[in-house]
Design an enzyme around this catalytic site. Structure first.
Site, PDB file in Angstrom:
ATOM      1  N   TYR A  95     -10.176  -0.978   1.619  1.00 37.27           N
ATOM      2  CA  TYR A  95      -9.190  -0.346   0.724  1.00 37.27           C
ATOM      3  C   TYR A  95      -7.878  -0.094   1.461  1.00 37.27           C
ATOM      4  O   TYR A  95      -6.818  -0.049   0.841  1.00 37.27           O
ATOM      5  CB  TYR A  95      -9.758   0.957   0.148  1.00 37.27           C
ATOM      6  CG  TYR A  95      -9.010   1.454  -1.062  1.00 37.27           C
ATOM      7  CD1 TYR A  95      -8.855   0.642  -2.188  1.00 37.27           C
ATOM      8  CD2 TYR A  95      -8.464   2.729  -1.092  1.00 37.27           C
ATOM      9  CE1 TYR A  95      -8.168   1.096  -3.310  1.00 37.27           C
ATOM     10  CE2 TYR A  95      -7.784   3.191  -2.215  1.00 37.27           C
ATOM     11  CZ  TYR A  95      -7.642   2.368  -3.317  1.00 37.27           C
ATOM     12  OH  TYR A  95      -6.961   2.820  -4.415  1.00 37.27           O
ATOM     13  N   LYS A 136      -3.115   6.795  -2.236  1.00 33.85           N
ATOM     14  CA  LYS A 136      -3.777   7.495  -3.335  1.00 33.85           C
ATOM     15  C   LYS A 136      -4.054   8.949  -2.976  1.00 33.85           C
ATOM     16  O   LYS A 136      -4.066   9.821  -3.854  1.00 33.85           O
ATOM     17  CB  LYS A 136      -5.078   6.781  -3.708  1.00 33.85           C
ATOM     18  CG  LYS A 136      -4.879   5.436  -4.392  1.00 33.85           C
ATOM     19  CD  LYS A 136      -4.224   5.574  -5.762  1.00 33.85           C
ATOM     20  CE  LYS A 136      -4.238   4.255  -6.512  1.00 33.85           C
ATOM     21  NZ  LYS A 136      -3.611   4.361  -7.859  1.00 33.85           N
TER      22      LYS A 136
END
Length: 258
Positions: free
Chosen positions: A159, A166
């Protein structure tokens, strides 16, 4: 009374981030419209327009417009159009994220300053900019929603750069909720599990995330864009009037695992 809490008739909202009929934002838009809301929908650019415009027509979207948050003035022009044609806004769904491929597929340690800044601007700060523009249009309160992912909280293989980005988005949700709460504006993050969307396909080895989530989540299935849409429609309505500042998971319980 209970039915009224889930009724969005008379409410108007903006959904940003539809790329095609597999997009999380599309699942949200469908659910919001099914609950009776009037929608404004955007497409990224001329390349995306042929994919998004028919979907907007399918839902009878009242307002449509191009929106690339990295183009100066486009976001302001969109909100000016909303104010001119609607006079107000009840909810907003932010479902956009971007990081340059080289930075996304590399180590966080090696990320470039320019790539990190671009990812933060598109994926996080644009939500803050939308909140600022939406605030004066939400005179009777409203609901702001942004899409996040478990990688903001835990280290998820591959990720990469989007994890810190995020995480910043989720922190922004909490601060916006605190600042806008006195005006009756609720701010929440929605955290779906891995979904097979075009945006997610840019993550290296994403198929492994999908397989792991389906095999190990307590419900032994992946969430769908319709599952996300159902939560989105709830958060847009009066039934969620006391819910703000949180990250709500739609992932079959995957987030509880280590």
């Amino acid at each position: 009374m209970t039915q009224a809490l889930f009724d969005l008739r008379g409410k108007r909202g903006l959904v940003v981030g539809i790329a095609n009929d597999q997009s999380i934002a599309w699942g949200c838009a469908r659910a919001l419209r099914a609950a009776g809301a009037e929608l404004a929908l955007t497409w990224l650019n001329d390349k995306a327009r042929p994919h998004v415009e028919p979907l907007a027509q399918q839902l009878g979207a009242a307002l449509t417009a191009p929106l690339d948050v990295s183009v100066p003035g486009q976001l302001e022009a969109l909100f000016a159009q909303i104010e001119r044609e609607w006079g107000g806004l009840d909810f907003l769904v932010h479902s956009i994220a971007f990081a340059p491929r080289q930075d996304l597929h590399g180590r966080v340690t090696d990320s470039s300053a320019a790539g990190f800044a671009q990812a933060m601007d598109v994926s996080c700060h644009s939500f803050m900019r939308m909140a600022k523009l939406a605030e004066p249009l939400m005179r009777q309160g409203g609901s702001l929603m942004a899409m996040t992912y478990l990688g903001a909280e835990d280290v998820i293989a591959d990720y990469g750069l989007m994890g810190p980005v995020k995480a910043a988005l989720e922190a922004s949700v909490r601060y916006l909720a605190a600042e806008l709460g006195p005006a009756g504006i609720r701010v929440n993050a929605i955290s779906p599990g891995p979904l097979a969307t075009r945006a997610a396909s840019g993550i290296a080895h994403f198929d492994r995330l999908l397989a792991d989530a389906e095999a190990r989540s307590p419900m032994r299935r992946l969430a769908s864009i319709d599952d996300v849409g159902a939560l989105c429609a709830f958060l847009a309505g009066d039934g969620a009037r006391a819910i703000t500042g949180g990250t709500l998971y739609v992932d079959g319980g995957y987030n509880i695992l280590n």
